[in-house]
Design a protein around this motif. Structure first.
Motif, PDB file in Angstrom:
ATOM      1  N   GLY A  47      -4.563 -73.365  19.601  1.00 35.49           N
ATOM      2  CA  GLY A  47      -6.003 -73.149  19.593  1.00 35.49           C
ATOM      3  C   GLY A  47      -6.840 -74.371  19.295  1.00 35.49           C
ATOM      4  O   GLY A  47      -8.075 -74.265  19.195  1.00 35.49           O
ATOM      5  N   ALA A  48      -6.220 -75.535  19.170  1.00 36.75           N
ATOM      6  CA  ALA A  48      -6.998 -76.759  18.909  1.00 36.75           C
ATOM      7  C   ALA A  48      -7.924 -77.036  20.088  1.00 36.75           C
ATOM      8  O   ALA A  48      -7.479 -77.063  21.233  1.00 36.75           O
ATOM      9  N   PRO A  49      -9.212 -77.239  19.844  1.00 34.44           N
ATOM     10  CA  PRO A  49     -10.173 -77.385  20.941  1.00 34.44           C
ATOM     11  C   PRO A  49     -10.137 -78.733  21.655  1.00 34.44           C
ATOM     12  O   PRO A  49     -10.569 -78.844  22.801  1.00 34.44           O
ATOM     13  N   THR A  50      -9.633 -79.759  20.974  1.00 35.18           N
ATOM     14  CA  THR A  50      -9.607 -81.095  21.566  1.00 35.18           C
ATOM     15  C   THR A  50      -8.269 -81.767  21.264  1.00 35.18           C
ATOM     16  O   THR A  50      -7.525 -81.339  20.368  1.00 35.18           O
ATOM     17  N   ALA A  51      -7.994 -82.838  22.002  1.00 37.26           N
ATOM     18  CA  ALA A  51      -6.771 -83.607  21.757  1.00 37.26           C
ATOM     19  C   ALA A  51      -6.781 -84.206  20.353  1.00 37.26           C
ATOM     20  O   ALA A  51      -5.761 -84.234  19.667  1.00 37.26           O
ATOM     21  N   GLU A  52      -7.939 -84.680  19.924  1.00 36.99           N
ATOM     22  CA  GLU A  52      -8.043 -85.283  18.591  1.00 36.99           C
ATOM     23  C   GLU A  52      -7.719 -84.267  17.504  1.00 36.99           C
ATOM     24  O   GLU A  52      -6.973 -84.554  16.566  1.00 36.99           O
ATOM     25  N   GLU A  53      -8.263 -83.069  17.635  1.00 37.43           N
ATOM     26  CA  GLU A  53      -8.022 -82.037  16.632  1.00 37.43           C
ATOM     27  C   GLU A  53      -6.570 -81.561  16.670  1.00 37.43           C
ATOM     28  O   GLU A  53      -5.968 -81.284  15.623  1.00 37.43           O
ATOM     29  N   ALA A  54      -5.998 -81.482  17.863  1.00 39.04           N
ATOM     30  CA  ALA A  54      -4.595 -81.083  17.988  1.00 39.04           C
ATOM     31  C   ALA A  54      -3.693 -82.090  17.284  1.00 39.04           C
ATOM     32  O   ALA A  54      -2.752 -81.708  16.572  1.00 39.04           O
ATOM     33  N   LEU A  55      -3.983 -83.380  17.483  1.00 33.06           N
ATOM     34  CA  LEU A  55      -3.188 -84.414  16.832  1.00 33.06           C
ATOM     35  C   LEU A  55      -3.339 -84.322  15.323  1.00 33.06           C
ATOM     36  O   LEU A  55      -2.347 -84.392  14.580  1.00 33.06           O
ATOM     37  N   ARG A  56      -4.557 -84.155  14.862  1.00 32.32           N
ATOM     38  CA  ARG A  56      -4.793 -84.077  13.414  1.00 32.32           C
ATOM     39  C   ARG A  56      -4.039 -82.898  12.804  1.00 32.32           C
ATOM     40  O   ARG A  56      -3.394 -83.027  11.762  1.00 32.32           O
ATOM     41  N   ARG A  57      -4.109 -81.751  13.445  1.00 37.54           N
ATOM     42  CA  ARG A  57      -3.418 -80.566  12.923  1.00 37.54           C
ATOM     43  C   ARG A  57      -1.897 -80.758  12.928  1.00 37.54           C
ATOM     44  O   ARG A  57      -1.210 -80.365  11.994  1.00 37.54           O
ATOM     45  N   GLY A  58      -1.402 -81.339  14.007  1.00 34.88           N
ATOM     46  CA  GLY A  58       0.041 -81.564  14.098  1.00 34.88           C
ATOM     47  C   GLY A  58       0.534 -82.541  13.047  1.00 34.88           C
ATOM     48  O   GLY A  58       1.587 -82.322  12.427  1.00 34.88           O
ATOM     49  N   LEU A  59      -0.214 -83.618  12.839  1.00 33.47           N
ATOM     50  CA  LEU A  59       0.164 -84.600  11.824  1.00 33.47           C
ATOM     51  C   LEU A  59       0.134 -83.984  10.430  1.00 33.47           C
ATOM     52  O   LEU A  59       1.042 -84.199   9.619  1.00 33.47           O
ATOM     53  N   HIS A  60      -0.900 -83.226  10.159  1.00 32.32           N
ATOM     54  CA  HIS A  60      -1.009 -82.617   8.830  1.00 32.32           C
ATOM     55  C   HIS A  60       0.154 -81.655   8.592  1.00 32.32           C
ATOM     56  O   HIS A  60       0.720 -81.611   7.485  1.00 32.32           O
ATOM     57  N   ALA A  61       0.525 -80.887   9.613  1.00 31.26           N
ATOM     58  CA  ALA A  61       1.658 -79.964   9.476  1.00 31.26           C
ATOM     59  C   ALA A  61       2.944 -80.729   9.181  1.00 31.26           C
ATOM     60  O   ALA A  61       3.765 -80.294   8.362  1.00 31.26           O
ATOM     61  N   PHE A  62       3.117 -81.875   9.845  1.00 29.24           N
ATOM     62  CA  PHE A  62       4.313 -82.692   9.618  1.00 29.24           C
ATOM     63  C   PHE A  62       4.350 -83.227   8.197  1.00 29.24           C
ATOM     64  O   PHE A  62       5.359 -83.081   7.492  1.00 29.24           O
ATOM     65  N   PHE A  63       3.259 -83.827   7.747  1.00 27.52           N
ATOM     66  CA  PHE A  63       3.251 -84.416   6.404  1.00 27.52           C
ATOM     67  C   PHE A  63       3.330 -83.343   5.319  1.00 27.52           C
ATOM     68  O   PHE A  63       3.915 -83.577   4.257  1.00 27.52           O
ATOM     69  N   LEU A  64       2.773 -82.170   5.580  1.00 26.69           N
ATOM     70  CA  LEU A  64       2.883 -81.072   4.623  1.00 26.69           C
ATOM     71  C   LEU A  64       4.336 -80.594   4.539  1.00 26.69           C
ATOM     72  O   LEU A  64       4.851 -80.322   3.448  1.00 26.69           O
ATOM     73  N   PHE A  65       5.002 -80.517   5.683  1.00 26.16           N
ATOM     74  CA  PHE A  65       6.410 -80.115   5.703  1.00 26.16           C
ATOM     75  C   PHE A  65       7.251 -81.118   4.914  1.00 26.16           C
ATOM     76  O   PHE A  65       8.113 -80.727   4.118  1.00 26.16           O
ATOM     77  N   ILE A  66       6.996 -82.399   5.114  1.00 25.02           N
ATOM     78  CA  ILE A  66       7.744 -83.446   4.409  1.00 25.02           C
ATOM     79  C   ILE A  66       7.537 -83.330   2.900  1.00 25.02           C
ATOM     80  O   ILE A  66       8.477 -83.495   2.114  1.00 25.02           O
ATOM     81  N   ARG A  67       6.321 -83.027   2.480  1.00 27.48           N
ATOM     82  CA  ARG A  67       6.033 -82.914   1.048  1.00 27.48           C
ATOM     83  C   ARG A  67       6.693 -81.668   0.456  1.00 27.48           C
ATOM     84  O   ARG A  67       7.243 -81.710  -0.652  1.00 27.48           O
ATOM     85  N   GLU A  68       6.629 -80.557   1.177  1.00 31.62           N
ATOM     86  CA  GLU A  68       7.151 -79.294   0.651  1.00 31.62           C
ATOM     87  C   GLU A  68       8.658 -79.153   0.810  1.00 31.62           C
ATOM     88  O   GLU A  68       9.288 -78.409   0.081  1.00 31.62           O
ATOM     89  N   ARG A  69       9.217 -79.863   1.777  1.00 33.81           N
ATOM     90  CA  ARG A  69      10.656 -79.770   2.027  1.00 33.81           C
ATOM     91  C   ARG A  69      11.311 -81.131   1.798  1.00 33.81           C
ATOM     92  O   ARG A  69      11.950 -81.688   2.683  1.00 33.81           O
ATOM     93  N   ARG A  70      11.163 -81.661   0.617  1.00 32.19           N
ATOM     94  CA  ARG A  70      11.645 -83.005   0.304  1.00 32.19           C
ATOM     95  C   ARG A  70      13.154 -83.135   0.470  1.00 32.19           C
ATOM     96  O   ARG A  70      13.656 -84.173   0.891  1.00 32.19           O
ATOM     97  N   GLN A  71      13.869 -82.080   0.099  1.00 29.18           N
ATOM     98  CA  GLN A  71      15.328 -82.152   0.186  1.00 29.18           C
ATOM     99  C   GLN A  71      15.780 -82.246   1.637  1.00 29.18           C
ATOM    100  O   GLN A  71      16.674 -83.026   1.973  1.00 29.18           O
ATOM    101  N   ALA A  72      15.162 -81.460   2.502  1.00 30.96           N
ATOM    102  CA  ALA A  72      15.504 -81.527   3.922  1.00 30.96           C
ATOM    103  C   ALA A  72      15.153 -82.910   4.483  1.00 30.96           C
ATOM    104  O   ALA A  72      15.910 -83.504   5.252  1.00 30.96           O
TER     105      ALA A  72
END
Length: 205
Positions: free
Chosen positions: A87-112
């Motif tokens: 549902g991201a309306p623009t390429a910029e917003e899609a990238l921002r959401r995807g990056l945030h999801a990645f960095f959040l996963f890295i923070r929450e799943r440190r062991q993985a």
């Protein structure tokens, strides 16, 4: 047996899928704490509360258990990044959401994440290939996303950009490990400031 005597309660058997998930979670913790080489199946079995032969029954070997850990983390990472950009309306917003999801996963799943970060100790095992497959997954996901917003005919340009994003974000994730003050939101904006200028020009071709 007297009427008041009680027979020992039989322990309810855990469903196989639930037990497998439990084993993977414990193994992930042990591999992260000890490193793959020093981690022992004895310790993993003890923490899970099962016999060592049962671990081998499920995963065949210590390497097989490690592969299962990496595969599980890869599946979860793909799910969270794909869901984030829906549902991201623009390429910029899609990238921002995807990056945030990645960095959040890295923070929450440190062991993985630590299993991926210490890949040099896994060279020569099947796990090294699994780690590269995880990278390939993220690169392909980003390239597919870009194709929906940018000129899809520029295949090489899109692929090069996707490789650059994945490589850069890996290094940023490593940098964040020792910086608790750098939240997923903050590092996402750093990444956007560095990446979006070039990607925007790609979109404008």
């Amino acid at each position: 047996m007297s009427p008041t005597a009680k027979t020992p309660a039989r322990r309810k058997r855990m469903p196989r899928a639930q037990r497998e998930r439990q084993m993977i979670e414990v193994a992930e913790a042990v591999f992260s704490e000890r490193g793959y080489t020093a981690a022992s199946m004895d310790e993993i079995a003890e923490r899970v509360g099962v016999s060592k032969p049962m671990l081998y029954e499920y995963f065949n070997s210590k390497e097989g258990l490690l592969l299962a850990c990496i595969q599980q983390a890869r599946t979860e990472l793909r799910q969270v990044t794909e869901q984030a950009v829906v549902g991201a309306p623009t390429a910029e917003e899609a990238l921002r959401r995807g990056l945030h999801a990645f960095f959040l996963f890295i923070r929450e799943r440190r062991q993985a994440w630590s299993l991926v970060r210490h890949e040099m100790t896994l060279i020569g095992t099947s796990a090294a290939d699994e780690i590269e497959t995880t990278r390939r997954q993220q690169t392909d996901l980003i390239a597919t996303l870009m194709s929906g917003y940018f000129d899809a005919s520029d295949v090489d340009g899109i692929q090069a950009a996707a490789e650059f994003v994945v490589g850069g974000c890996e290094r940023l994730a490593i940098w964040c490990e020792h910086r608790e003050d750098i939240t997923p939101g903050i590092v996402t904006e750093y990444a956007m400031n560095l990446l979006w200028g070039g990607l925007e020009r790609l979109a404008g071709r």
